[in-house]
Design a protein around this motif. Structure first.
Motif, PDB file in Angstrom:
ATOM      1  N   ILE A  22      -6.410   2.666  -6.635  1.00 56.21           N
ATOM      2  CA  ILE A  22      -5.786   3.570  -5.659  1.00 56.21           C
ATOM      3  C   ILE A  22      -4.270   3.543  -5.823  1.00 56.21           C
ATOM      4  CG2 ILE A  22      -5.478   4.168  -3.234  1.00 56.21           C
ATOM      5  CD1 ILE A  22      -8.101   2.842  -2.591  1.00 56.21           C
ATOM      6  N   ILE A  23      -3.687   4.733  -5.975  1.00 59.24           N
ATOM      7  CA  ILE A  23      -2.234   4.888  -5.889  1.00 59.24           C
ATOM      8  C   ILE A  23      -1.913   5.148  -4.419  1.00 59.24           C
ATOM      9  CG2 ILE A  23      -0.227   6.224  -6.633  1.00 59.24           C
ATOM     10  CD1 ILE A  23      -1.759   6.908  -9.188  1.00 59.24           C
ATOM     11  N   MET A  24      -1.338   4.142  -3.781  1.00 59.25           N
ATOM     12  CA  MET A  24      -1.130   4.185  -2.322  1.00 59.25           C
ATOM     13  C   MET A  24       0.164   4.942  -2.023  1.00 59.25           C
ATOM     14  SD  MET A  24      -2.189   0.241  -1.440  1.00 59.25           S
ATOM     15  CE  MET A  24      -0.794  -0.428  -2.374  1.00 59.25           C
ATOM     16  N   ASP A  25       0.075   6.245  -1.969  1.00 64.56           N
ATOM     17  CA  ASP A  25       1.262   7.078  -1.860  1.00 64.56           C
ATOM     18  C   ASP A  25       1.419   7.614  -0.437  1.00 64.56           C
ATOM     19  OD1 ASP A  25       3.522   8.363  -2.752  1.00 64.56           O
ATOM     20  OD2 ASP A  25       2.454  10.058  -3.637  1.00 64.56           O
ATOM     21  N   GLY A  26       2.672   7.828  -0.033  1.00 60.82           N
ATOM     22  CA  GLY A  26       2.948   8.527   1.214  1.00 60.82           C
ATOM     23  C   GLY A  26       3.462   7.677   2.351  1.00 60.82           C
ATOM     24  N   ASN A  27       3.719   6.395   2.115  1.00 56.99           N
ATOM     25  CA  ASN A  27       4.208   5.543   3.203  1.00 56.99           C
ATOM     26  C   ASN A  27       5.532   6.042   3.776  1.00 56.99           C
ATOM     27  OD1 ASN A  27       2.024   3.857   2.807  1.00 56.99           O
ATOM     28  ND2 ASN A  27       3.179   2.283   1.709  1.00 56.99           N
ATOM     29  N   VAL A  61     -18.200  -2.758  -3.742  1.00 55.70           N
ATOM     30  CA  VAL A  61     -17.272  -2.544  -4.855  1.00 55.70           C
ATOM     31  C   VAL A  61     -16.901  -3.907  -5.446  1.00 55.70           C
ATOM     32  CG1 VAL A  61     -14.993  -1.668  -5.490  1.00 55.70           C
ATOM     33  CG2 VAL A  61     -16.363  -0.464  -3.775  1.00 55.70           C
ATOM     34  N   LYS A  62     -16.857  -3.987  -6.763  1.00 52.40           N
ATOM     35  CA  LYS A  62     -16.548  -5.265  -7.391  1.00 52.40           C
ATOM     36  C   LYS A  62     -15.046  -5.515  -7.523  1.00 52.40           C
ATOM     37  CE  LYS A  62     -20.828  -6.031  -9.929  1.00 52.40           C
ATOM     38  NZ  LYS A  62     -21.431  -6.381 -11.249  1.00 52.40           N
ATOM     39  N   LYS A  63     -14.275  -4.451  -7.830  1.00 56.08           N
ATOM     40  CA  LYS A  63     -12.836  -4.634  -8.015  1.00 56.08           C
ATOM     41  C   LYS A  63     -12.092  -3.441  -7.455  1.00 56.08           C
ATOM     42  CE  LYS A  63      -9.381  -6.104 -11.416  1.00 56.08           C
ATOM     43  NZ  LYS A  63      -9.205  -6.846 -12.686  1.00 56.08           N
ATOM     44  N   LEU A  64     -11.054  -3.726  -6.678  1.00 57.04           N
ATOM     45  CA  LEU A  64     -10.187  -2.705  -6.100  1.00 57.04           C
ATOM     46  C   LEU A  64      -8.764  -3.004  -6.559  1.00 57.04           C
ATOM     47  CD1 LEU A  64      -9.741  -0.325  -4.110  1.00 57.04           C
ATOM     48  CD2 LEU A  64      -9.484  -2.040  -2.298  1.00 57.04           C
ATOM     49  N   ILE A  65      -8.181  -2.065  -7.307  1.00 46.93           N
ATOM     50  CA  ILE A  65      -6.838  -2.247  -7.856  1.00 46.93           C
ATOM     51  C   ILE A  65      -5.881  -1.334  -7.089  1.00 46.93           C
ATOM     52  CG2 ILE A  65      -5.437  -2.251  -9.957  1.00 46.93           C
ATOM     53  CD1 ILE A  65      -8.205  -2.004 -11.476  1.00 46.93           C
ATOM     54  N   LEU A  66      -4.871  -1.910  -6.475  1.00 45.11           N
ATOM     55  CA  LEU A  66      -3.957  -1.156  -5.625  1.00 45.11           C
ATOM     56  C   LEU A  66      -2.555  -1.172  -6.222  1.00 45.11           C
ATOM     57  CD1 LEU A  66      -5.118  -2.483  -2.129  1.00 45.11           C
ATOM     58  CD2 LEU A  66      -5.856  -0.395  -3.307  1.00 45.11           C
ATOM     59  N   ARG A 190      -5.690   8.986  -5.435  1.00 48.90           N
ATOM     60  CA  ARG A 190      -4.269   9.027  -5.085  1.00 48.90           C
ATOM     61  C   ARG A 190      -4.135   9.729  -3.744  1.00 48.90           C
ATOM     62  NH1 ARG A 190       1.241   9.720  -8.457  1.00 48.90           N
ATOM     63  NH2 ARG A 190       2.626   9.664  -6.651  1.00 48.90           N
ATOM     64  N   THR A 191      -3.427   9.091  -2.833  1.00 46.74           N
ATOM     65  CA  THR A 191      -3.243   9.641  -1.495  1.00 46.74           C
ATOM     66  C   THR A 191      -1.977  10.482  -1.410  1.00 46.74           C
ATOM     67  OG1 THR A 191      -2.079   7.636  -0.763  1.00 46.74           O
ATOM     68  CG2 THR A 191      -4.473   7.691  -0.454  1.00 46.74           C
ATOM     69  N   SER A 192      -1.862  11.231  -0.337  1.00 46.12           N
ATOM     70  CA  SER A 192      -0.653  11.971   0.046  1.00 46.12           C
ATOM     71  C   SER A 192      -0.378  13.235  -0.751  1.00 46.12           C
ATOM     72  CB  SER A 192       0.577  11.054   0.015  1.00 46.12           C
ATOM     73  OG  SER A 192       1.611  11.591   0.829  1.00 46.12           O
ATOM     74  N   GLY A 193      -1.377  13.719  -1.486  1.00 47.68           N
ATOM     75  CA  GLY A 193      -1.277  15.061  -2.041  1.00 47.68           C
ATOM     76  C   GLY A 193      -0.697  15.214  -3.421  1.00 47.68           C
ATOM     77  N   GLU A 194      -0.014  14.200  -3.936  1.00 47.29           N
ATOM     78  CA  GLU A 194       0.526  14.314  -5.292  1.00 47.29           C
ATOM     79  C   GLU A 194      -0.616  14.223  -6.307  1.00 47.29           C
ATOM     80  OE1 GLU A 194       3.471  15.155  -5.736  1.00 47.29           O
ATOM     81  OE2 GLU A 194       4.572  14.548  -3.949  1.00 47.29           O
ATOM     82  N   GLU A 195      -0.497  14.968  -7.410  1.00 46.35           N
ATOM     83  CA  GLU A 195      -1.578  15.000  -8.403  1.00 46.35           C
ATOM     84  C   GLU A 195      -1.055  14.586  -9.773  1.00 46.35           C
ATOM     85  OE1 GLU A 195      -3.636  18.719  -8.250  1.00 46.35           O
ATOM     86  OE2 GLU A 195      -4.161  18.501  -6.131  1.00 46.35           O
TER      87      GLU A 195
END
Length: 244
Positions: A22-27, A61-66, A190-195
């Motif tokens: 997950i790309i944690m975007d938008g903070n 889920v086995k692995k979550l990469i942030l 990816r969150t917050s709308g960026e692609e």
């Protein structure tokens, strides 16, 4: 082919990916919209890591990469960078007990050396405390950049060849072992709308399913994760082949 886990939920059967990134975007935008400093968005985003980590663990889920801190994030204002350096300590102080109670194992990907010694100690302590846990692997990508990862891997391989510890012959699987993250990623969110993927896991995303959601990371919750997994389960993954 990556393993996928079928799990029954109240919304039906999900094909749960083995590895999610997950790309944690938008903070920052989340905070600005509310008239708050950007650091408030990062604080709320850290709470979301806790929420999504527990839910991913529950779903199998086995692995979550942030993607927490990129190699480019050092260009941000000094006060924001300073807060990002403190955030691991705040997060683990608050949530390490929950991680232990749910058998979640913490790892990291990236180069910690750029962080203050206090930040490095906090992260290494969390890794050590949780290393025997058998549930979800929660991998925090911190001071991480994928081009840098590939460059370091190539340098190390060349050094091993020069030292005579391995032959000048390399498979894709063997090269992956030189990376910070050796696993292929099944699903990228990816969150917050960026692609775009922003220098994240360039090798590992070769056959990933990509989902871009307009929801900012601080508002990304269990329901949003479930929606992404439902979308993933509808995808027809052929890995370059043809299904009969």
């Amino acid at each position: 082919m990556p393993e996928q886990i079928s799990t029954a939920t109240d919304t039906g059967i999900l094909q749960v990916p083995e590895t999610i990134a997950i790309i944690m975007d938008g903070n920052g935008r989340w905070a600005k919209k509310r008239g708050l400093p950007r650091t408030a968005g990062h604080k709320k985003g850290a709470d979301t890591i806790h929420t999504i980590g527990l839910e991913a663990n529950r779903l199998g889920v086995k692995k979550l990469i942030l993607y927490a801190v990129s190699t480019e994030n050092w260009k941000r204002p000094e006060d924001e960078v300073g807060y990002l350096c403190k955030l691991p300590g705040l997060f683990f102080d608050r949530y390490i007990r929950d991680l232990m109670n749910n058998s979640i194992r913490v790892t990291f990907a990236g180069e910690l050396e750029r962080f203050p010694e206090s930040t490095q100690k906090v992260i290494r302590k969390a890794v050590q405390q949780t290393e025997a846990n058998t549930g979800l692997e929660l991998c925090i990508a911190i001071n991480y950049g994928s081009r840098r990862e590939l460059l370091l891997a190539a340098r190390q391989y060349a050094a091993d060849v020069q030292a005579g510890t391995r032959d000048n012959d390399l498979t894709e699987e063997e090269f992956a072992d030189y990376l910070f993250v050796p696993e292929n990623v099944d699903l990228l969110i990816r969150t917050s709308g960026e692609e775009r993927i922003s220098n994240f896991l360039l090798w590992q995303l070769a056959y990933s399913e990509l989902i871009f959601t307009p929801t900012a990371w601080p508002d990304f919750d269990e329901n949003r994760l479930r929606e992404c997994l439902e979308e993933f389960s509808r995808r027809d993954r052929r890995f370059g082949g043809i299904k009969a």
